[in-house]
Each structure stands twice: as structure tokens, then as C-alpha cells.
Design a protein around this motif. Structure first.
Motif, mmCIF file in Angstrom:
data_model
loop_
_atom_site.group_PDB
_atom_site.id
_atom_site.type_symbol
_atom_site.label_atom_id
_atom_site.label_comp_id
_atom_site.label_asym_id
_atom_site.label_seq_id
_atom_site.Cartn_x
_atom_site.Cartn_y
_atom_site.Cartn_z
ATOM 1 N N PRO A 511 0.790 -1.239 0.000
ATOM 2 C CA PRO A 511 0.000 0.000 0.000
ATOM 3 C C PRO A 511 0.823 1.289 0.000
ATOM 4 N N ASN A 512 1.999 1.282 0.628
ATOM 5 C CA ASN A 512 2.798 2.500 0.740
ATOM 6 C C ASN A 512 3.666 2.692 -0.506
ATOM 7 N N THR A 513 3.571 3.843 -1.143
ATOM 8 C CA THR A 513 4.248 4.077 -2.418
ATOM 9 C C THR A 513 5.764 3.986 -2.294
ATOM 10 N N LEU A 514 6.342 4.626 -1.287
ATOM 11 C CA LEU A 514 7.800 4.583 -1.131
ATOM 12 C C LEU A 514 8.290 3.171 -0.831
ATOM 13 N N GLU A 515 7.537 2.449 0.000
ATOM 14 C CA GLU A 515 7.897 1.060 0.283
ATOM 15 C C GLU A 515 7.810 0.229 -0.988
ATOM 16 N N ALA A 516 6.816 0.496 -1.808
ATOM 17 C CA ALA A 516 6.654 -0.250 -3.055
ATOM 18 C C ALA A 516 7.829 -0.007 -4.004
ATOM 19 N N ILE A 517 8.290 1.233 -4.089
ATOM 20 C CA ILE A 517 9.422 1.539 -4.966
ATOM 21 C C ILE A 517 10.628 0.691 -4.578
ATOM 22 N N GLY A 518 10.852 0.536 -3.292
ATOM 23 C CA GLY A 518 12.008 -0.213 -2.816
ATOM 24 C C GLY A 518 11.937 -1.702 -3.084
ATOM 25 N N ARG A 519 10.758 -2.218 -3.454
ATOM 26 C CA ARG A 519 10.609 -3.660 -3.634
ATOM 27 C C ARG A 519 10.805 -4.117 -5.076
ATOM 28 N N PHE A 520 11.131 -3.186 -5.974
ATOM 29 C CA PHE A 520 11.316 -3.560 -7.376
ATOM 30 C C PHE A 520 12.806 -3.622 -7.720
ATOM 31 N N ASP A 521 13.360 -4.813 -7.632
ATOM 32 C CA ASP A 521 14.782 -4.998 -7.927
ATOM 33 C C ASP A 521 15.030 -5.385 -9.376
ATOM 34 N N SER A 522 13.994 -5.816 -10.083
ATOM 35 C CA SER A 522 14.184 -6.236 -11.477
ATOM 36 C C SER A 522 13.560 -5.261 -12.466
ATOM 37 N N ALA A 523 12.329 -4.803 -12.177
ATOM 38 C CA ALA A 523 11.641 -3.932 -13.134
ATOM 39 C C ALA A 523 12.250 -2.535 -13.195
ATOM 40 N N LEU A 524 12.874 -2.089 -12.098
ATOM 41 C CA LEU A 524 13.481 -0.754 -12.056
ATOM 42 C C LEU A 524 14.953 -0.877 -11.691
ATOM 43 N N SER A 525 15.786 -0.028 -12.315
ATOM 44 C CA SER A 525 17.199 -0.004 -11.943
ATOM 45 C C SER A 525 17.363 0.720 -10.617
ATOM 46 N N GLN A 526 18.528 0.582 -10.022
ATOM 47 C CA GLN A 526 18.784 1.249 -8.752
ATOM 48 C C GLN A 526 18.691 2.764 -8.906
ATOM 49 N N ASP A 527 19.217 3.301 -10.011
ATOM 50 C CA ASP A 527 19.145 4.746 -10.260
ATOM 51 C C ASP A 527 17.698 5.197 -10.416
ATOM 52 N N GLU A 528 16.892 4.387 -11.101
ATOM 53 C CA GLU A 528 15.485 4.745 -11.288
ATOM 54 C C GLU A 528 14.748 4.736 -9.952
ATOM 55 N N LYS A 529 15.014 3.744 -9.130
ATOM 56 C CA LYS A 529 14.365 3.693 -7.816
ATOM 57 C C LYS A 529 14.754 4.900 -6.970
ATOM 58 N N THR A 530 16.032 5.247 -6.997
ATOM 59 C CA THR A 530 16.496 6.403 -6.209
ATOM 60 C C THR A 530 15.836 7.680 -6.687
ATOM 61 N N THR A 531 15.760 7.852 -8.008
ATOM 62 C CA THR A 531 15.157 9.058 -8.578
ATOM 63 C C THR A 531 13.678 9.151 -8.236
ATOM 64 N N LEU A 532 12.948 8.037 -8.394
ATOM 65 C CA LEU A 532 11.517 8.047 -8.081
ATOM 66 C C LEU A 532 11.271 8.316 -6.601
ATOM 67 N N ARG A 533 12.070 7.694 -5.757
ATOM 68 C CA ARG A 533 11.904 7.893 -4.317
ATOM 69 C C ARG A 533 12.178 9.350 -3.935
ATOM 70 N N ASP A 534 13.271 9.922 -4.483
ATOM 71 C CA ASP A 534 13.616 11.308 -4.161
ATOM 72 C C ASP A 534 12.552 12.276 -4.670
ATOM 73 N N SER A 535 12.092 12.054 -5.907
ATOM 74 C CA SER A 535 11.102 12.951 -6.505
ATOM 75 C C SER A 535 9.777 12.868 -5.756
ATOM 76 N N TYR A 536 9.354 11.654 -5.438
ATOM 77 C CA TYR A 536 8.077 11.475 -4.745
ATOM 78 C C TYR A 536 8.134 12.082 -3.342
ATOM 79 N N SER A 537 9.212 11.826 -2.613
ATOM 80 C CA SER A 537 9.357 12.377 -1.263
ATOM 81 C C SER A 537 9.372 13.900 -1.297
ATOM 82 N N PHE A 538 10.078 14.460 -2.272
ATOM 83 C CA PHE A 538 10.173 15.914 -2.394
ATOM 84 C C PHE A 538 8.798 16.524 -2.661
ATOM 85 N N LEU A 539 8.056 15.967 -3.619
ATOM 86 C CA LEU A 539 6.744 16.513 -3.959
ATOM 87 C C LEU A 539 5.756 16.355 -2.807
ATOM 88 N N ARG A 540 5.873 15.270 -2.058
ATOM 89 C CA ARG A 540 5.009 15.110 -0.897
ATOM 90 C C ARG A 540 5.346 16.140 0.191
#
Length: 601
Positions: A511-540
Motif C-alpha cells: 500500500p505505501n508508495t515509497l515502500e513499493a518503490i524499494g521492492r522492485f529490484d528487477s523492473a526498475l534499476s537502482q538509479d530509477e528507484k532512487t530518482t523516483l523515491r527522491d522525486s516522490y518524497s520531495f513533492l510530498r
């Protein structure tokens, strides 16, 4: 102050001003002048201040709380240091001298005798302490000598200088036709420089001064308040930062001025409470099973959470989790005291389901059970507005058949709806669903997961979710896309839609968006996960800062430049442009990732 100025002009040579530890800038004499002035002002009332020793007097001043404790400690530390330097000088030169040598060797001897390895280390400490003494000296004597119109506060960017001057004068002189004691005026004259110094650091100093004046008028005994704030500078900081950060919370505190002191004295300001701790606090109600108590408790805990937020005691994720736990505990308490309430199973969706609640958030709910009356009473009790506000607004439009459907649905009816009639967007919304309480919570969780996994196997899932996203953007976007941080390119909804698509596709339900981002080790690269997490946290964080002002939902940046600059300052940026540059860069990076995985929006 005039005598000290004459000493600097008539007794000291210019080259000695910053080298004479006794008569110079920030020197021993300045500490003594402040202490002696306080003795003259308060010695008659407090005989124990009639003390010859400066250090002993500084200690005794702490008892009566007529001067900020931090300033007293700074004066004491500086005085001890300067006296020690004076003794070393006199031992070294074997004569009565108070001036530091100009030659490097002489200075090095002094520095090493005091434990400093280099002259630079000594000079740095000497400058730091004399500067602090001069600041306290100037603040103390200027507040007694200068009229408001000449106060350097007006280098602060007040929008309405004349109005602020009138407000400050009213703070000093009190309401019309009310006699203010000379002692109260003296206390305010000590407090005003600290108040104005804070205004230099805040985003909206006009509002802070106005709200502070209203708070003082409502408090009652002005002298007691000024004395309390002088003795507790942290309490003044709490007040002014609250008045700058939130108009809604300011009104709560102005209506009940003692609340801020109660929170400051309490043990929970610097710690996050669990759902169980919130419920325990609710169950200690002074009036048995009182819905009014629930509103009071929610209001006070909301202010505490906000203060922890603006003071930096809690992170963004901690704020969201604590607000979620407060909502869950409130529902628990409310359901527990209503007839039939304990038989309701409550499903949380949206930000509530994701444990991501912010200020002004609705609770998205689905109610499972058979008692329509209990459901209606629960909604009414949580949302009805009273003198102490309401507990939480509730949105039940995600129930089966939306606003046309019945308020409380049986578990079997919920199953039938999800399996036979629910549209894809309703199943997608179950990504963030949680059963938070009730006798059928476990069975409801199993049903939600079963249906969600089955629909995630749709071979056209990506195209259907992309079409939904495009439709939402078209319907909800208002004005310039870059100002809309929710539905614009690379905004919050774009990231949430991407994650919900990936979760359904890869059968990972979190259910938690940031937690969900961290659980994708294959569909997203590490750089993509970091970028999405940073962008989402910032906008929130941007969303949270905007929402807390009036405790209501907001999804668009202010268009006025002044308001953008104020937002930037509240977010910790040095300028409006620095904020907008970072904001634009984060949105662009997130948009690139969303387009790569979900499709071009």
C-alpha cells in the motif's frame, strides 16, 4: 550603554578596541554592565541579587528568570574565559594589563597557556565569545534606549511596515484603556529584540507579528507571558514558527493559549506515537465515552504533530505514519463507543490505506457489515463540525456503486461487486487497501488480495492504466502544468500510477508508495528507484508544507512570486529560483522514468 560608548571613544585607542579584554569590544566590562543593570532593576525586589561577585550574580539571576537562560550561560562562559585571558596576560607581563599583544610570539604564549595549539584557534574562540557578549549587550541596552521607529527590525521584509509598527507599539503599551505596569513594559522591551530576530528568519513576518499580538491579548496576564518567554526561549521559537507555518494551527493555539505550554512541557513532542498509544490517550477521557473529548484530543495531537514537523523532530514519513495512526485510533475509539460500531469492519484506501496521511486529508473508507445505522453514526461522529473542529473528514465514494450504493456493504456483497461489476480503476485502487479494524478484517484482506491478483494478469493492463492516467490528467489539470504537482508531468499521480501498474503486473502488493518503490529490484534499476523515491518524497514535502497552512487539500503551487518565495523559505531553500530549479529537475527526471515504463503521458 552611553558610558560604554564613551569608554571606547575616549579611553581606548582604535587599535585596542578588539584586543582589550576588559574595556574593549565584547569584553569583561560589558558583561559587568549587563549584570549590574539587572541588579539595579531587580535588586530591591530580590535581595539575593545584591551580590558583589559577577559570577555569583549570574547564577542568582537564573533563579528569578528575568533574563534568557541561554544568554546568562553565554555571559558566564565568556566572562570566565575573558578573566582567564586577563590573568594570563598579567602573569606573562607581570603588570596590570588588559590588552592582547600584537606580536605573534606573545600571542602564541597566551594561546598555549590556555590550551590552544595555534594563535588562529585562540583568535577564533576569542572573537566568537566577544561577539556573543556584544550581541547580548546591544540587545539588552538598545531595547531600553531606542523607540520602535528606529529599531533595526525594519530591515526585515515586512510588507506593511506601518501596520507592524502599530502592532509592536500595542504589544508594548497594551490594549487601549488598559494600564500596563512598568515592569511588564520592561519585560517586553527585553523580549521584542528576540521576537524581531526570529522575524528575520521566517517566511511571513507580518503574519507572525499579527498572530503573536492576538495570542498575547488572549493569554491574559501579559507580564507572566513575557517573563515565561524570556525564561524559555524555546517556547518563543515554538510560537513564532507555528505562527509562520500554519494559519489553521495558529487559530487553535490563539483560542487556547495554554495548549502550546502543555505540549512543550509534555514528554511526547520529540517522539512519534503508535496507534496503541493514541488509543490509550483517547481512553483516558475525562468524560466517559465522550465524542467531544475525541475532537479535543485529535485537535491537540494534531498541533503536537505539526510542531514536531516544523521543528524537524520528525521526518516526512514519520509525520505521515503518525497522522495515520491518529486516524486509526480515532476510528477505533469512535466505533467502540457507538452502538453496533464494534461490528463494523473498516477498509482504508488511498493515502489512508498507504499510511501516507497529511494535513487536511480525507479518510477514504469502505465499511463492511450489516448495520447501516452504525455506519451512518460513525461517519457523522467523525465528520460533524463542533467548537473544537471535527475529527477527520471521511470519503466513502470508493464503496460499491459509489455514491449510489449503500453505505455499509456485507462481505458477500463486497465480493460479488468486486468480482462482477468493479471497473479496473476500482481494482487498481485496492493496491492501497488495508482492513484496519473489525471482526471480518482478515477475510476482507484475503478477498481484496485475491481479486487484485487476478485482475493484474490482464494482458492489456498497461494500455488500460495509461488511458486512465491520461483521462485524469485531462480532467484535473488546471492552469500551467508545471504548477500542478499532482497531475502534471512527473507529478505525484504519475509516479503513483507507474508504481500501481508495476505492482499489479509483477504481483507485488504494497500500500505505501515509497515502500513499493524499494521492492522492485528487477523492473526498475537502482538509479530509477532512487530518482523516483527522491522525486516522490520531495513533492510530498511540498504538498505537506502547503497543506499545513490552512489544513486543507491543495495540489497546485502558488502562482504569486511572493508566495513562491515564502514556500521556498519554508522548505529550506535560499531563494525562490533555487526551489523552482530543483522542483523542475525532479519532475523532469520522474517524467522520463514514467514514460519509459508506462508510456508517454
Amino acid at each position: 550603554a552611553l558610558l560604554k560608548s564613551r569608554i571606547e571613544k575616549d579611553v581606548l585607542r582604535p587599535s585596542e578596541l578588539h584586543r582589550n579584554v576588559k574595556l574593549g569590544y565584547g569584553g569583561i566590562r560589558e558583561v559587568e554592565f549587563v549584570v549590574q543593570a539587572l541588579q539595579v532593576l531587580h535588586g530591591a525586589k530580590h535581595p539575593f541579587l545584591q551580590e558583589r561577585s559577577t559570577l555569583k550574580t549570574l547564577a542568582e539571576l537564573g533563579r528569578v528568570r528575568i533574563f534568557p537562560e541561554t544568554d546568562l550561560a553565554q555571559l558566564r562562559n565568556s566572562y570566565i574565559f575573558l578573566r582567564t585571558v586577563e590573568h594570563r596576560l598579567q602573569i606573562q607581563h607581570e603588570q596590570q594589563t588588559h590588552t592582547l599583544p600584537t606580536d605573534a610570539d606573545g600571542l602564541l604564549l597566551i594561546a598555549r597557556s590556555l590550551g590552544f595549539p595555534t594563535v588562529e584557534n585562540f583568535n577564533g574562540k576569542f572573537s566568537e565569545l566577544t561577539e556573543s557578549v556584544r550581541t547580548i549587550f546591544d540587545r539588552f541596552f538598545r531595547s531600553r534606549a531606542e523607540p520602535i521607529a528606529q529599531n533595526p527590525v525594519f530591515s526585515v521584509a515586512f510588507v506593511a511596515d506601518e501596520d507592524v509598527k502599530k502592532t509592536l507599539a500595542a504589544l508594548r503599551d497594551g490594549p487601549a484603556n488598559v494600564h500596563v505596569a512598568p515592569r511588564t513594559k520592561r519585560l517586553y522591551s527585553q523580549l521584542e529584540p528576540q521576537l524581531l530576530e526570529w522575524c528575520r528568519k521566517l517566511a511571513d513576518p507580518d503574519a507572525v507579528i499579527s498572530r503573536f499580538a492576538r495570542f498575547v491579548d488572549k493569554y491574559g496576564i501579559r507580564g507572566l507571558l513575557f517573563e515565561t518567554l524570556l525564561a524559555n526561549p524555546k517556547l518563543l521559537e515554538l510560537l513564532v514558527r507555528l505562527f509562520d507555518a500554519s494559519a489553521a494551527a495558529s487559530e487553535i493555539v490563539i483560542r487556547r493559549p495554554q495548549l502550546i505550554e502543555e505540549i512543550a512541557r509534555g514528554k511526547n513532542l520529540g517522539r512519534a506515537l503508535s496507534r496503541e498509544e493514541f488509543l490509550e490517550g483517547l481512553l483516558k477521557d475525562p468524560i466517559s465515552e465522550s465524542l467531544d473529548w475525541m475532537r479535543v484530543f485529535r485537535r491537540e495531537e494534531g498541533v503536537r504533530i505539526l510542531l514536531a514537523d516544523i521543528l524537524g523532530f520528525s521526518s516526512q514519513s514519520t509525520l505521515q505514519t503518525e497522522m495515520t495512526y491518529l486516524a486509526e485510533a480515532s476510528l477505533d475509539y469512535c466505533a467502540g463507543i457507538l452502538k453496533g460500531g464494534s461490528e463494523l469492519t473498516i477498509v482504508a484506501l488511498g493515502k489512508f490505506g498507504g499510511r501516507e496521511l497529511l494535513y487536511g486529508a480525507d479518510l477514504d473508507l469502505v465499511l463492511i457489515g450489516t448495520d447501516q445505522s452504525a455506519g451512518g453514526q460513525l461517519i457523522h461522529s467523525m465528520t460533524s463540525m463542533r467548537a473544537d473542529g471535527r475529527v477527520f473528514p471521511i470519503d466513502c465514494r470508493l464503496r460499491p456503486d459509489g455514491e449510489k450504493g449503500i453505505l455499509v456493504t456485507s462481505l458477500s456483497g463486497y465480493r460479488t461487486y468486486l468480482e462482477d461489476r468493479a471497473q479496473l480503476w476500482e481494482i487498481q485502487a485496492l493496491t492501497k487497501a488495508r482492513a484496519v479494524r473489525g471482526p471480518e478484517a482478515a477475510a476482507t484482506e484475503n478477498l481484496i488480495r485475491e481479486v487484485w491478483l487476478r485482475r493484474g494478469a490482464d494482458t492489456e493492463l498497461r494500455q488500460k492504466i495509461l488511458r486512465m492516467y491520461r483521462r485524469i490528467v485531462k480532467e484535473r489539470s488546471k492552469g500551467e502544468s508545471m504548477l500542478n504537482f499532482k497531475t502534471g508531468d512527473g507529478g505525484l499521480i504519475a509516479i503513483e500510477f507507474l508504481m500501481q501498474y508495476l505492482q499489479m503486473k509483477h504481483q507485488i502488493r504494497e500500500p505505501n508508495t515509497l515502500e513499493a518503490i524499494g521492492r522492485f529490484d528487477s523492473a526498475l534499476s537502482q538509479d530509477e528507484k532512487t530518482t523516483l523515491r527522491d522525486s516522490y518524497s520531495f513533492l510530498r514535502r511540498v504538498e505537506s508544507t502547503l497543506r499545513r497552512m490552512n489544513d486543507n487539500p491543495i495540489s497546485v503551487l502558488p502562482s504569486a512570486e511572493l508566495e513562491q518565495a515564502q514556500l521556498a523559505l519554508r522548505l529550506g531553500f535560499p531563494s525562490k529560483q533555487a526551489f523552482l530549479d530543483d522542483y523542475g529537475a525532479k519532475r523532469q527526471k520522474a517524467a522520463t522514468i514514467v514514460d519509459a515504463h508506462l508510456g508517454n503521458s
